[in-house]
Design a protein around this motif. Structure first.
Motif: not given
Length: 387
Positions: A34-37, A42-43, A49-51
């Motif tokens: 759950m914490h990893a997802r 947020v995604e 702002v991926s780059s």
């Protein structure tokens, strides 16, 4: 010793299991997952702002969007005038004059259709839209749909024309606005789609006579704009047909629209026919099926599923193309909008009039597009389920 062996484990471990056996902490594993997802918001922000370049481009687009949207909101909502009896109630410094739309709403929607009878045009138009939606829904396909169309068309023309059941007669020359737009779109594209089937089959036929005749028809129609076809239909039909059989303005407009869109839809359907695997034809021939059963039960259903997005695009083009019927003295939705601007009490409100008409067209085209995507997904999922 048993308790000592398990003291180093991260969670409670049954005593009969060894400390190295995996999968003994489901809660901890679930919590870690759950914490990893990350949250979808947020995604989404991370993707924007991926780059550094992506962040700059997205921020610039957002700033441009806000810069454009702010004055539009001020003009169309905040500073707009919503009520009034004439153009004098909308001073030059104010925003949009929606009072003009409020005053001319019936004229824009129904044209010259008599005011006390406009409910008939509204009910008839809603009935036509309901029949179209039922025709695009597979569970309704069958004899009931055919009977529904037969009864619906009778009710439609009784409501529009009147003359029986104590309904005031309304000549077709007084039909206009949104009901006329829907009528021309449904009948023009519907009859055109039916006629496109034999034309498309003739285009892929092995018989030269049918193939050449269909090619000449398609290329001749595709070589001229719709407005030329409408003009020729309005001029040539009274000359070619004998007196007494000449259709009125709506009939001539429908004839031009049908001839035009049948040619385009035939080419769309021909592409679907040619995209099918030859194994479909060979398998049907191996079973001893004749030509028409093969086409009606095997080939055409698959071809229509393939070209469904293109057909939806043609329906949208037909909907927008009905605005050209002014050439044969018909007043569709855009024609009644222009007629509303001729009132001397409301001079100069062109922006509000065409923005309102554009919103109506956008809603109708968006609805057709959305419903087409929905039907396409249903067909695709059904085919994948069968496979």
């Amino acid at each position: 010793m048993r308790g000592t062996d398990h003291d180093h484990l991260p969670c409670a471990q049954p005593g009969h299991l060894g400390p190295a056996e995996p999968g003994q902490c489901p809660r901890a594993a679930g919590a870690t997952l759950m914490h990893a997802r990350a949250h979808p918001v947020v995604e989404g922000v991370r993707s924007l702002v991926s780059s550094p370049l992506a962040a700059i481009m997205n921020l610039a687009a957002l700033a441009a969007f806000v810069a454009i949207l702010k004055p539009l909101i001020e003009w169309g909502l905040i500073d707009a005038v919503w009520t009034g009896d004439s153009g004098a109630d909308c001073p030059p410094g104010s925003g949009a004059c929606w009072a003009f739309i409020h005053d001319k709403l019936r004229l824009i929607f129904f044209g010259r259709f008599p005011g006390p009878e406009q409910w008939r045009a509204g009910v008839a138009t809603a009935l036509m839209v309901a029949l179209v939606m039922a025709s695009l829904t597979p569970p309704f396909w069958g004899r009931r749909l055919v009977m529904g169309w037969a009864a619906g068309l009778v009710v439609y023309f009784v409501l529009m024309a009147g003359g029986i059941l104590a309904l005031t007669p309304v000549p077709s020359t007084d039909w206009g606005g949104l009901p006329l737009t829907v009528l021309l779109t449904v009948f023009g594209s519907g009859v055109g789609l039916v006629l496109s089937v034999p034309v498309a089959l003739a285009r892929v036929s092995r018989l030269p006579v049918f193939r050449i005749a269909a090619t000449i028809y398609v290329e001749a129609v595709r070589g001229v704009p719709l407005i030329s076809v409408l003009f020729m239909a309005s001029v040539l039909l009274p000359v070619v047909l004998p007196e007494g059989l000449t259709p009125g303005g709506i009939g001539r407009a429908l004839a031009g629209i049908v001839v035009f869109f049948a040619a385009y839809m035939a080419e769309v359907l021909r592409g679907g026919l040619q995209s099918l695997d030859k194994g479909q034809y060979e398998a049907a021939a191996a079973l001893g099926m004749r030509y028409w059963p093969v086409m009606l039960k095997v080939v055409l259903p698959q071809a229509f599923v393939i070209v469904l997005p293109a057909i939806v695009n043609m329906l949208i083009s037909a909907l927008k193309g009905t605005s050209l019927v002014v050439i044969v003295s018909m007043m569709d939705l855009l024609g009644t909008t222009r007629a509303a601007l001729a009132d001397p009490d409301w001079i100069g409100f062109y922006v509000e009039a065409y923005v309102f008409a554009g919103l109506i067209y956008a809603i109708m085209c968006g609805g057709v597009s959305w419903y087409g995507r929905r039907i396409e997904k249903r067909f695709v999922s059904a085919r994948e389920h069968k496979n």
